[in-house]
Motif scaffolding. Structure first.
Motif, short mmCIF file in Angstrom:
data_model
loop_
_atom_site.label_atom_id
_atom_site.label_comp_id
_atom_site.label_asym_id
_atom_site.label_seq_id
_atom_site.Cartn_x
_atom_site.Cartn_y
_atom_site.Cartn_z
N GLY A 160 -2.39 -1.68 -9.64
CA GLY A 160 -1.50 -1.05 -8.68
C GLY A 160 -1.72 0.44 -8.54
O GLY A 160 -2.36 1.09 -9.38
N VAL A 161 -1.18 1.01 -7.47
CA VAL A 161 -1.24 2.45 -7.24
C VAL A 161 -0.15 3.13 -8.06
O VAL A 161 1.00 2.69 -8.07
CB VAL A 161 -1.04 2.77 -5.75
N VAL A 162 -0.52 4.18 -8.78
CA VAL A 162 0.41 4.88 -9.67
C VAL A 162 0.80 6.22 -9.05
O VAL A 162 -0.07 7.02 -8.71
CB VAL A 162 -0.22 5.11 -11.06
N ARG A 213 0.39 -8.03 -4.30
CA ARG A 213 1.25 -7.97 -3.12
C ARG A 213 1.14 -6.60 -2.45
O ARG A 213 1.04 -6.50 -1.22
CB ARG A 213 2.70 -8.24 -3.52
N ASP A 214 1.14 -5.53 -3.26
CA ASP A 214 1.03 -4.19 -2.71
C ASP A 214 -0.27 -4.01 -1.94
O ASP A 214 -0.30 -3.36 -0.89
CB ASP A 214 1.11 -3.15 -3.84
N PHE A 215 -1.37 -4.60 -2.45
CA PHE A 215 -2.65 -4.50 -1.75
C PHE A 215 -2.55 -5.15 -0.38
O PHE A 215 -3.02 -4.61 0.63
CB PHE A 215 -3.77 -5.15 -2.56
N PHE A 216 -1.94 -6.33 -0.32
CA PHE A 216 -1.79 -7.03 0.95
C PHE A 216 -0.97 -6.18 1.93
O PHE A 216 -1.35 -6.02 3.10
CB PHE A 216 -1.12 -8.39 0.75
N ILE A 217 0.15 -5.65 1.48
CA ILE A 217 1.06 -4.89 2.34
C ILE A 217 0.37 -3.63 2.86
O ILE A 217 0.53 -3.25 4.03
CB ILE A 217 2.34 -4.51 1.58
N GLN A 218 -0.43 -2.99 2.02
CA GLN A 218 -1.02 -1.71 2.39
C GLN A 218 -2.34 -1.84 3.14
O GLN A 218 -2.66 -0.99 3.99
CB GLN A 218 -1.24 -0.86 1.13
N HIS A 219 -3.12 -2.88 2.87
CA HIS A 219 -4.48 -2.94 3.40
C HIS A 219 -4.73 -4.08 4.39
O HIS A 219 -5.74 -4.04 5.11
CB HIS A 219 -5.48 -3.05 2.25
N ILE A 220 -3.89 -5.09 4.40
CA ILE A 220 -4.11 -6.22 5.30
C ILE A 220 -3.03 -6.31 6.37
O ILE A 220 -3.32 -6.41 7.56
CB ILE A 220 -4.18 -7.54 4.50
N ALA A 221 -1.77 -6.27 5.93
CA ALA A 221 -0.65 -6.43 6.86
C ALA A 221 -0.69 -5.47 8.05
O ALA A 221 -0.38 -5.87 9.19
CB ALA A 221 0.67 -6.30 6.11
N PRO A 222 -1.08 -4.19 7.86
CA PRO A 222 -1.10 -3.28 9.03
C PRO A 222 -2.04 -3.70 10.14
O PRO A 222 -1.87 -3.30 11.30
CB PRO A 222 -1.54 -1.94 8.40
#
Length: 312
Positions: A160-162, A213-222
Motif C-alpha cells: 500500500g501507499v504510505v 483494493r487501493d490499487f484498483f481504486i487509484q489505477h483502474i477505476a478512474p
C-alpha cells in the motif's frame, strides 16, 4: 522520576499495545490488580496520566504517545544488556514482523527462511546463532500501519501507499497486478485490450484498507466509465474462487495467482496499461532500531532486490 522502574515501563507498553489491563496482565503473567498498581505508580512518578479512560478501555493520550517510543527503546536496550554476557552471539531477542496479506502470504515465508539460513551460515565457524523469537502478524495495509504506529510490530511489509508522517517507507521490491476473469469470457479473448474495455463489469474486491483494493481504486477505476463492486472479500483465495465461479472480475498480485496455482477455469486479461506497483518496508521513525532489527531490515532490502523476482 528516578523511581520509574523497568517493570512499570513494561506494564505501560503492554497496556498501550492491548488497550486493556486484563490483556496486559495476561501477557505479563501478572494479576490485573498488580498491573493497575504499576500503572498508577508510573503516572504518580510522572505527574501525568498517560491513558484516557473511555468505556472501560485505555487509550494513549498526548503524554502517553510522547512516552511510548522512549519506553520502547529503554526496554529493548535493557534486553540487550541482559543478553550481552549471557550469550556469545550478537543477535538475539524478539523480532515482531507485520505484513499485508499479499506480502505476508506469498513472500514473507521465503524471506524468513532465507534470513534463518544466512544466520546459520554466519555462525558456521562453530558457534550456534542465538535464538530469535519471531512473531508474525498478517493483516491488511491499513491495520499494518496502525500496528506499527502503536508499536505492536517492529517492522512491516506492504504493497500500500504510505502517507503517515511518523512512518518511514523503504523500497523492498516490485510487483505486477493481473486482471483475472472466468475462462471462456469471450469478450476478453483479445490478445491485449485497453483498460476502458473493462467498463460496466462487476468486480470482486478486497476489503477497505487493503493495498490490492487501493490499487484498483487509484489505477483502474478512474479509466472505467462504470463499474460495480459485486462482492467484497477479506481473502485472496475467496476472490479467486469467486472469479472462477463467474461472479465477476478481480485485480490481484501475480504472486497471489501464480503461487495459488492458477485454475484452468481462470484466464489472465492482458492490458495495454502498465500494472506495476511497489512493495515497501515500513518502520516507525521514532522506534529504536536494535542491532537485530537493523540486521533484518538490511537483509530484507538485499533479499527484495535479489530474490523476489525468482518467486514469481
Amino acid at each position: 522520576m528516578k523511581n520509574i522502574s523497568i517493570k512499570q515501563l513494561n506494564v505501560f507498553c503492554q497496556i498501550a499495545r492491548s488497550g486493556s489491563l486484563s490483556l496486559a496482565a495476561e501477557h505479563l503473567f501478572m494479576s490485573k490488580a498488580a498491573v493497575s498498581l504499576s500503572l498508577t505508580e508510573l503516572e504518580k512518578h510522572l505527574g501525568h496520566r498517560v491513558f484516557d479512560r473511555v468505556n472501560q478501555r485505555l487509550h494513549l493520550n498526548h503524554q502517553g504517545y510522547q512516552l511510548l517510543p522512549l519506553a520502547d527503546e529503554l526496554l529493548q536496550r535493557h534486553a540487550e544488556i541482559e543478553l550481552l554476557y549471557a550469550q556469545s552471539a550478537p543477535l538475539a531477542g524478539t523480532l515482531k514482523v507485520g505484513a499485508s496479506q499479499t506480502v505476508g502470504s506469498y513472500l514473507l515465508p521465503y524471506l524468513l527462511a532465507d534470513f534463518e539460513k544466512e544466520r546459520v551460515m554466519d555462525f558456521s565457524t562453530g558457534d550456534e546463532p542465538n535464538y530469535i523469537d519471531k512473531q508474525v502478524q498478517i493483516t491488511n495495509h491499513f491495520e499494518l500501519c496502525q500496528n506499527i504506529l502503536d508499536y505492536k510490530v517492529d517492522v512491516g511489509f506492504t504493497e500500500g501507499v504510505v502517507q503517515h508522517p511518523d512512518l518511514i517507507s523503504l523500497p523492498f521490491t516490485h510487483d505486477e497486478m493481473w486482471i483475472i476473469a472466468a475462462k471462456g469470457a469471450s469478450k476478453f479473448d483479445e490478445e491485449t485490450i485497453d483498460v476502458k474495455a473493462l467498463s460496466g463489469q462487476q468486480w470482486l474486491l478486497r476489503e477497505e484498507g487493503s493495498g490490492s483494493r487501493d490499487f484498483f481504486i487509484q489505477h483502474i477505476a478512474p479509466s472505467l466509465t462504470a463499474w460495480d463492486t459485486h462482492f467484497q472479500f477479506n481473502s485472496n483465495a475467496a476472490i479467486i474462487n469467486g472469479v472462477t465461479a463467474g461472479l465477476g472480475l478481480s485485480c490481484l498480485s501475480h504472486h497471489v495467482i501464480t503461487k495459488g496455482n492458477l485454475s484452468p477455469h481462470l484466464q489472465i486479461i492482458s492490458l495495454s496499461t502498465s500494472m506495476q506497483r511497489s512493495f515497501s518496508i515500513l518502520l516507525h521513525k521514532n522506534k529504536y532500531q536494535s542491532p537485530l532489527l537493523n540486521c533484518f531490515v538490511e537483509f530484507s532490502k538485499r533479499w527484495g532486490i535479489q530474490t523476489a523476482n525468482e518467486l514469481a
